[in-house]
Design a protein around this motif. Structure first.
Motif, mmCIF file in Angstrom:
data_model
loop_
_atom_site.group_PDB
_atom_site.id
_atom_site.type_symbol
_atom_site.label_atom_id
_atom_site.label_comp_id
_atom_site.label_asym_id
_atom_site.label_seq_id
_atom_site.Cartn_x
_atom_site.Cartn_y
_atom_site.Cartn_z
ATOM 1 N N THR A 151 0.762 -1.233 0.157
ATOM 2 C CA THR A 151 0.400 -0.235 -0.322
ATOM 3 C C THR A 151 0.844 1.255 -0.382
ATOM 4 O O THR A 151 1.927 1.617 0.969
ATOM 5 C CB THR A 151 -1.027 -0.206 0.850
ATOM 6 N N ARG A 211 -2.942 5.348 2.205
ATOM 7 C CA ARG A 211 -3.670 5.001 3.658
ATOM 8 C C ARG A 211 -4.630 5.606 3.955
ATOM 9 O O ARG A 211 -4.012 6.659 4.838
ATOM 10 C CB ARG A 211 -3.578 4.525 4.200
ATOM 11 N N ALA A 237 -7.682 2.756 0.305
ATOM 12 C CA ALA A 237 -5.910 2.185 0.124
ATOM 13 C C ALA A 237 -5.706 2.047 -1.208
ATOM 14 O O ALA A 237 -6.228 2.217 -1.969
ATOM 15 C CB ALA A 237 -5.143 1.426 0.746
ATOM 16 N N ARG A 241 -2.193 2.018 -3.986
ATOM 17 C CA ARG A 241 -1.327 0.438 -4.002
ATOM 18 C C ARG A 241 -1.075 0.409 -5.763
ATOM 19 O O ARG A 241 -2.101 1.271 -7.031
ATOM 20 C CB ARG A 241 -1.887 -0.277 -3.721
ATOM 21 N N TYR A 279 -2.337 4.368 -9.667
ATOM 22 C CA TYR A 279 -2.764 3.582 -8.687
ATOM 23 C C TYR A 279 -4.062 2.713 -8.466
ATOM 24 O O TYR A 279 -5.359 3.160 -8.654
ATOM 25 C CB TYR A 279 -2.641 4.546 -7.430
ATOM 26 N N ASP A 281 -8.331 0.397 -3.077
ATOM 27 C CA ASP A 281 -8.624 -0.311 -2.189
ATOM 28 C C ASP A 281 -9.899 0.493 -1.673
ATOM 29 O O ASP A 281 -9.136 0.640 -0.799
ATOM 30 C CB ASP A 281 -7.993 -1.693 -1.738
ATOM 31 N N GLY A 331 -9.206 -5.945 2.115
ATOM 32 C CA GLY A 331 -9.309 -4.476 1.454
ATOM 33 C C GLY A 331 -10.173 -5.250 -0.187
ATOM 34 O O GLY A 331 -9.724 -6.870 -0.067
#
Length: 196
Positions: free
Chosen positions: A3, A6, A11, A13, A65, A68, A78
């Protein structure tokens, strides 16, 4: 998975190859593409999504990204719901373009975009050292326009009759937020957590 940023509910990632089947399913829906694609809509298949993924990996001016959701009781670790990016990064002028898609139709309209924008603006201004972050949005996407206004984006103007969609022309609004105008939603460093 690692991640990067957050928040409380989401989150962010790196996108993984394992995300592509969900993206292929979501981005092959006309309802999503009508708000994201300025040109003719070409719904995606697996090959197109994999080509897009490879192009992002090769890009030097795009930060993409996966989003989630953290508050889904069915997926405590997530649940993938979409993607967001800062792209066309111009290092000389310190500006870039922002994009977001809460692509899972069951998760739209639940406020996730609000926190994603907070995290991405923080990332863009404090990590990438940008001065200006812009976006474009078609005039019929009124819900998105209201969200961007709440997040501090200012209307710069409109490209008149720039988008042909569903039998008529629509204006495409250009909006931006400058670093001196941006106020973090919380104290610096608490709106996001950079994970190792």
């Amino acid at each position: 998975m690692t991640t990067l940023l957050r928040g409380t509910r989401v989150a962010l990632r790196p996108v993984e190859k394992s995300d592509l089947p969900d993206f292929t399913k979501w981005f092959s829906r006309y309802e999503l593409h009508r708000t994201l694609t300025p040109g003719a809509i070409r719904l995606v298949n697996t090959d197109a999504e994999e080509a897009w993924f490879r192009s992002i990996l090769d890009s030097k001016d795009t930060w993409l990204y996966a989003i989630d959701a953290l508050d889904d009781p069915q997926a405590p670790g997530g649940r993938l719901i979409g993607s967001t990016s800062i792209f066309r990064v111009d290092g000389k002028n310190r500006e870039a373009t922002f994009g977001i898609a809460i692509a899972d139709p069951t998760m739209q309209g639940k406020g996730y975009g609000d926190e994603v924008i907070d995290l991405m603006l923080e990332w863009g201004f404090l990590e990438l050292n940008l001065h200006r972050i812009q976006l474009t949005v078609v005039a019929f996407n009124e819900r998105a326009i209201r969200l961007y206004e709440r997040k501090g984006f200012k209307h710069e103007g409109a490209r008149r009759d720039a988008i042909w969609r569903e039998g008529r022309y629509w204006d495409e609004h250009v909006m931006s937020v400058l670093r001196p105008e941006w106020t973090p939603p919380r104290a610096i460093g608490s709106a996001s957590e950079v994970m190792k």
